[in-house]
Motif scaffolding. Sequence first.
Motif, mmCIF file in Angstrom:
data_model
loop_
_atom_site.group_PDB
_atom_site.id
_atom_site.type_symbol
_atom_site.label_atom_id
_atom_site.label_comp_id
_atom_site.label_asym_id
_atom_site.label_seq_id
_atom_site.Cartn_x
_atom_site.Cartn_y
_atom_site.Cartn_z
ATOM 1 N N ALA A 140 0.835 -1.215 0.000
ATOM 2 C CA ALA A 140 0.000 0.000 0.000
ATOM 3 C C ALA A 140 0.866 1.260 0.000
ATOM 4 O O ALA A 140 0.613 2.212 -0.763
ATOM 5 C CB ALA A 140 -0.935 -0.010 1.205
ATOM 6 N N ALA A 141 1.900 1.270 0.829
ATOM 7 C CA ALA A 141 2.789 2.434 0.889
ATOM 8 C C ALA A 141 3.563 2.587 -0.423
ATOM 9 O O ALA A 141 3.798 3.707 -0.886
ATOM 10 C CB ALA A 141 3.753 2.292 2.068
ATOM 11 N N GLY A 142 3.950 1.482 -1.037
ATOM 12 C CA GLY A 142 4.682 1.520 -2.296
ATOM 13 C C GLY A 142 3.851 2.064 -3.434
ATOM 14 O O GLY A 142 4.350 2.816 -4.288
ATOM 15 N N ILE A 143 2.559 1.696 -3.468
ATOM 16 C CA ILE A 143 1.673 2.200 -4.522
ATOM 17 C C ILE A 143 1.576 3.724 -4.437
ATOM 18 O O ILE A 143 1.690 4.434 -5.447
ATOM 19 C CB ILE A 143 0.276 1.548 -4.419
ATOM 20 N N LYS A 144 1.393 4.238 -3.220
ATOM 21 C CA LYS A 144 1.297 5.701 -3.035
ATOM 22 C C LYS A 144 2.597 6.388 -3.452
ATOM 23 O O LYS A 144 2.582 7.400 -4.145
ATOM 24 C CB LYS A 144 0.988 6.030 -1.573
ATOM 25 N N ALA A 145 3.732 5.817 -3.019
ATOM 26 C CA ALA A 145 5.029 6.434 -3.329
ATOM 27 C C ALA A 145 5.324 6.374 -4.819
ATOM 28 O O ALA A 145 5.843 7.343 -5.404
ATOM 29 C CB ALA A 145 6.135 5.742 -2.548
ATOM 30 N N SER A 153 7.892 13.246 -11.901
ATOM 31 C CA SER A 153 8.729 13.093 -13.090
ATOM 32 C C SER A 153 8.838 11.619 -13.433
ATOM 33 O O SER A 153 9.105 10.789 -12.561
ATOM 34 C CB SER A 153 10.131 13.648 -12.822
ATOM 35 N N CYS A 154 8.668 11.311 -14.699
ATOM 36 C CA CYS A 154 8.805 9.917 -15.142
ATOM 37 C C CYS A 154 10.263 9.546 -15.395
ATOM 38 O O CYS A 154 10.578 8.427 -15.777
ATOM 39 C CB CYS A 154 7.978 9.683 -16.404
ATOM 40 N N ALA A 155 11.165 10.482 -15.150
ATOM 41 C CA ALA A 155 12.586 10.217 -15.356
ATOM 42 C C ALA A 155 13.235 9.611 -14.112
ATOM 43 O O ALA A 155 14.292 8.989 -14.195
ATOM 44 C CB ALA A 155 13.309 11.510 -15.728
ATOM 45 N N THR A 156 12.614 9.802 -12.945
ATOM 46 C CA THR A 156 13.211 9.321 -11.694
ATOM 47 C C THR A 156 12.296 8.314 -11.023
ATOM 48 O O THR A 156 11.189 8.652 -10.591
ATOM 49 C CB THR A 156 13.459 10.500 -10.717
ATOM 50 N N LYS A 157 12.777 7.068 -10.921
ATOM 51 C CA LYS A 157 11.992 6.009 -10.271
ATOM 52 C C LYS A 157 11.960 6.237 -8.761
ATOM 53 O O LYS A 157 12.875 6.834 -8.199
ATOM 54 C CB LYS A 157 12.601 4.633 -10.565
ATOM 55 N N PRO A 158 10.940 5.724 -8.078
ATOM 56 C CA PRO A 158 10.848 5.899 -6.619
ATOM 57 C C PRO A 158 11.915 5.093 -5.891
ATOM 58 O O PRO A 158 12.265 3.992 -6.305
ATOM 59 C CB PRO A 158 9.455 5.378 -6.284
ATOM 60 N N VAL A 159 12.430 5.686 -4.816
ATOM 61 C CA VAL A 159 13.440 5.020 -3.981
ATOM 62 C C VAL A 159 12.934 5.037 -2.543
ATOM 63 O O VAL A 159 12.476 6.071 -2.056
ATOM 64 C CB VAL A 159 14.803 5.749 -4.074
ATOM 65 N N ALA A 160 13.009 3.916 -1.879
ATOM 66 C CA ALA A 160 12.526 3.812 -0.497
ATOM 67 C C ALA A 160 13.439 4.582 0.447
ATOM 68 O O ALA A 160 14.655 4.493 0.355
ATOM 69 C CB ALA A 160 12.473 2.350 -0.079
ATOM 70 N N ASP A 161 12.841 5.341 1.338
ATOM 71 C CA ASP A 161 13.594 6.042 2.374
ATOM 72 C C ASP A 161 13.491 5.212 3.650
ATOM 73 O O ASP A 161 12.504 5.285 4.370
ATOM 74 C CB ASP A 161 13.021 7.447 2.591
ATOM 75 N N ALA A 179 5.728 0.010 -5.711
ATOM 76 C CA ALA A 179 6.112 1.349 -6.156
ATOM 77 C C ALA A 179 6.506 1.329 -7.622
ATOM 78 O O ALA A 179 6.105 2.217 -8.402
ATOM 79 C CB ALA A 179 7.259 1.877 -5.293
ATOM 80 N N ASN A 180 7.267 0.332 -8.040
ATOM 81 C CA ASN A 180 7.683 0.233 -9.442
ATOM 82 C C ASN A 180 6.486 -0.005 -10.361
ATOM 83 O O ASN A 180 6.398 0.575 -11.446
ATOM 84 C CB ASN A 180 8.733 -0.857 -9.625
ATOM 85 N N ARG A 181 5.547 -0.846 -9.940
ATOM 86 C CA ARG A 181 4.342 -1.110 -10.757
ATOM 87 C C ARG A 181 3.513 0.165 -10.902
ATOM 88 O O ARG A 181 3.064 0.510 -12.002
ATOM 89 C CB ARG A 181 3.496 -2.215 -10.118
ATOM 90 N N ALA A 182 3.287 0.866 -9.801
ATOM 91 C CA ALA A 182 2.491 2.102 -9.840
ATOM 92 C C ALA A 182 3.182 3.156 -10.687
ATOM 93 O O ALA A 182 2.542 3.868 -11.470
ATOM 94 C CB ALA A 182 2.251 2.612 -8.416
ATOM 95 N N PHE A 183 4.496 3.268 -10.543
ATOM 96 C CA PHE A 183 5.274 4.238 -11.321
ATOM 97 C C PHE A 183 5.144 3.943 -12.811
ATOM 98 O O PHE A 183 4.853 4.843 -13.619
ATOM 99 C CB PHE A 183 6.739 4.179 -10.879
ATOM 100 N N ASN A 184 5.347 2.692 -13.180
ATOM 101 C CA ASN A 184 5.267 2.293 -14.600
ATOM 102 C C ASN A 184 3.846 2.487 -15.152
ATOM 103 O O ASN A 184 3.677 2.909 -16.284
ATOM 104 C CB ASN A 184 5.712 0.849 -14.774
#
Length: 190
Positions: A140-145, A153-161, A179-184
């Motif tokens: 759930a947190a990954g989808i939001k992030a 920006s679609c140039a920078t993938k999400p990174v976990a903090d 996070a990667n699925r939501a980003f893509n």
Amino acid sequence: MYRRTRRAVVTSLLVSSVVCGGAVALAPAAGAAAPAASCTVTPGPNDTYVTITGEGFTAPRKLNDGESTVDLAIGPDGTFRVQRFQKNVDYTVLAVNEDQNFIFVNCKRVGSAATPKPQNPQNTPSLQPGSRRDIAQGSAAGIKAGAAAAKKSCATKPVADKSGQQHSDAYWNAWTQAANRAFNRVCKGG
């Protein structure tokens, strides 16, 4: 007469050796008495391993778990510390040389390491590796992030903090995948 003399000499030698041997056995050892050796087995915080510690030992020593025997690294102060994954076995520290004190010492099992128990388990994420709740929360947190990162920006993938947050590996793996699925999905319009 020769037999009597020989018997008397043999008898006196036997008596003196027993008396002297007893005196040697009862005589205190030279120098200070060796401290008692001890060994404890403490379960890890998640009860996935045990920590075996000992003190008062002279090297070389071996650790026996009933099935195998391994060398122990005894420090110059006579202590050792080992972690093992065999939790439900009895450990024994064995001497290697016959002249060592404490030929074998059975390790005592002590209470588990202090683990803080959550006051309200519904509000605290589970820290058990691979728990369904942990994976669901990470997802759930990954989808939001992932969606938030894609909107920036679609140039920078999400990174976990991960700084300051205590979660299991299962949580972070689920977070990364979601996070990667939501980003893509947002960036590719699908």
